[in-house]
Scaffold this active site. Structure first.
Site, mmCIF file in Angstrom:
data_model
loop_
_atom_site.group_PDB
_atom_site.id
_atom_site.type_symbol
_atom_site.label_atom_id
_atom_site.label_comp_id
_atom_site.label_asym_id
_atom_site.label_seq_id
_atom_site.Cartn_x
_atom_site.Cartn_y
_atom_site.Cartn_z
ATOM 1 N N CYS A 7 -4.429 -1.908 -1.548
ATOM 2 C CA CYS A 7 -4.705 -0.447 -2.416
ATOM 3 C C CYS A 7 -5.331 -0.428 -2.989
ATOM 4 O O CYS A 7 -5.232 -0.860 -4.136
ATOM 5 C CB CYS A 7 -2.870 0.319 -2.768
ATOM 6 S SG CYS A 7 -3.828 1.999 -2.954
ATOM 7 N N HIS A 54 -7.502 2.673 3.699
ATOM 8 C CA HIS A 54 -7.084 3.360 5.158
ATOM 9 C C HIS A 54 -8.317 4.352 6.217
ATOM 10 O O HIS A 54 -8.551 4.114 7.381
ATOM 11 C CB HIS A 54 -6.722 5.238 4.864
ATOM 12 C CG HIS A 54 -4.609 4.898 4.193
ATOM 13 N ND1 HIS A 54 -4.483 4.633 3.467
ATOM 14 C CD2 HIS A 54 -3.427 6.068 5.405
ATOM 15 C CE1 HIS A 54 -3.091 4.692 3.468
ATOM 16 N NE2 HIS A 54 -2.876 5.151 4.617
ATOM 17 N N ASP A 94 0.750 -1.003 -0.048
ATOM 18 C CA ASP A 94 -0.265 -0.114 0.450
ATOM 19 C C ASP A 94 0.529 0.862 0.317
ATOM 20 O O ASP A 94 2.350 1.401 -0.078
ATOM 21 C CB ASP A 94 -0.498 -0.377 1.138
ATOM 22 C CG ASP A 94 -2.396 1.231 1.241
ATOM 23 O OD1 ASP A 94 -2.326 1.257 0.724
ATOM 24 O OD2 ASP A 94 -2.229 1.857 2.517
ATOM 25 N N SER A 95 0.460 2.228 -0.278
ATOM 26 C CA SER A 95 1.205 3.610 0.199
ATOM 27 C C SER A 95 1.611 4.008 1.219
ATOM 28 O O SER A 95 2.606 4.781 1.743
ATOM 29 C CB SER A 95 -0.058 5.092 -0.644
ATOM 30 O OG SER A 95 -0.998 4.962 0.715
ATOM 31 N N CYS A 106 -10.962 2.911 -0.109
ATOM 32 C CA CYS A 106 -9.669 2.804 0.484
ATOM 33 C C CYS A 106 -8.785 2.033 2.053
ATOM 34 O O CYS A 106 -10.353 2.026 3.083
ATOM 35 C CB CYS A 106 -9.675 4.952 0.889
ATOM 36 S SG CYS A 106 -7.722 5.510 1.321
HETATM 37 N N1 DGL Z 1 -4.351 3.364 0.762
HETATM 38 C C1 DGL Z 1 -5.141 3.268 -0.272
HETATM 39 C C2 DGL Z 1 -6.319 3.065 -0.885
HETATM 40 O O1 DGL Z 1 -6.938 1.892 -0.309
HETATM 41 C C3 DGL Z 1 -3.717 5.019 -1.002
HETATM 42 C C4 DGL Z 1 -4.727 6.101 -0.156
HETATM 43 C C5 DGL Z 1 -3.460 7.081 -0.611
HETATM 44 O O2 DGL Z 1 -2.737 6.523 -1.100
HETATM 45 O O3 DGL Z 1 -3.829 7.971 -0.579
HETATM 46 O O4 DGL Z 1 -6.149 3.576 -1.581
#
Ligand code: DGL
Length: 265
Positions: A73, A186, A10-11, A184
């Site tokens: 991600c 996060h 992931d990021s 997402c």
């Molecule tokens: N957690 C990631 C996602 O599911 C990336 C979020 C990001 O870095 O903007 O999209």
């Protein structure tokens, strides 16, 4: 084969919500988790940039001899999955469609909300996927870009995160959605606030469904790891110390500093 690790990326810390579910149902697996923290957020980046970044991570994971790659991600899943799958032979499972399928199953009134990053939503991949599966479903989307930096800062349960969530989610109160998909990785970190703001809506966290898909894959290919004491290693492209703090908090573990390595992707 069974001793080879599962590669997850992931990021940043978001993919840990997926890792946590994978570790819960597959506790013996060796894991390599990559967090591209030097390039967070991914959610405001172009498809080309996302392809360049994710390609580097996938190449790195393949060089570590992983048996399977999980794109934890949604932004990369939405923009790059087909290209990555075509380009590399190592099997890849992505998170986005697992959440969408779960949302389609969960809705009773056929009104679904989806929240994700701008880059996840910009190509309308979610609406197209859902329309193909069931064209009676009405979809409402909303990008919540502040959630990612708030989560990376460990601000998921304070006044500011509550106000941000309220501002983003109040819009859904004008719709009839009975299901909200957190597209997402996060966003599940804001679960308490989301549930407070939309108390009657079913909230879908794709992590659980992605973990089940991983489990099925390992089962079908008979590549479960049966031994104990799995090796869990984290690579971050910036500041492993900060990442370690958040990682241990989210996973409720106490992994020592030597499990965290720095690597530029
Ligand atoms: N957690 C990631 C996602 O599911 C990336 C979020 C990001 O870095 O903007 O999209």
């Amino acid at each position: 084969m069974e001793d080879r690790a599962i590669g997850i990326f992931d990021s940043g810390i978001g993919g840990l919500t997926v890792l946590k579910e994978i570790m819960r149902i597959l506790p013996n697996e060796n894991i390599i988790y990559c967090a591209d923290t030097a390039n967070t957020p991914y959610g405001n980046k172009s498809k080309q940039k996302l392809l360049n970044l994710s390609r580097q991570i996938v190449k790195f994971l393949i060089a570590q001899n992983v048996k399977l790659i999980v794109i934890a991600c949604n932004t990369v899943s939405s923009n790059c999955f087909y290209e990555l799958q075509k380009e590399f032979d190592t099997p890849i499972i992505e998170v986005l469609t697992n959440g969408l399928n779960a949302g389609i199953k969960a809705t009773q009134n056929k009104f679904i909300g989806i929240i994700g990053t701008e880059a996840t939503l910009q190509n309308h991949a979610c609406e197209k996927f859902i329309a193909k599966k069931n064209n009676n479903v009405k979809v409402f989307t909303k990008a919540c870009p502040l959630f990612v930096p708030l989560a990376e800062e460990d601000w998921t349960n304070n006044k500011i995160s509550y106000e941000a969530a309220k501002t983003y989610l109040n819009e859904f109160k004008k719709t009839q959605i009975d299901t909200l998909i957190l597209s997402c990785t996060h966003y599940p970190l804001f679960m308490n606030n989301i549930k407070k703001i939309l108390p009657t809506v079913k909230i879908i966290d794709p992590a659980k469904f992605t973990a089940i898909k991983v489990q099925k894959y390992l089962m079908n290919h008979k590549i479960f790891r049966h031994k104990n004491n799995p090796n869990i290693i984290f690579y971050t492209s910036d500041n492993p110390k900060k990442f370690r703090h958040m990682c241990n908090k989210i996973l409720k573990k106490n992994y020592p500093p030597q499990n965290f390595k720095q690597k530029n992707f």
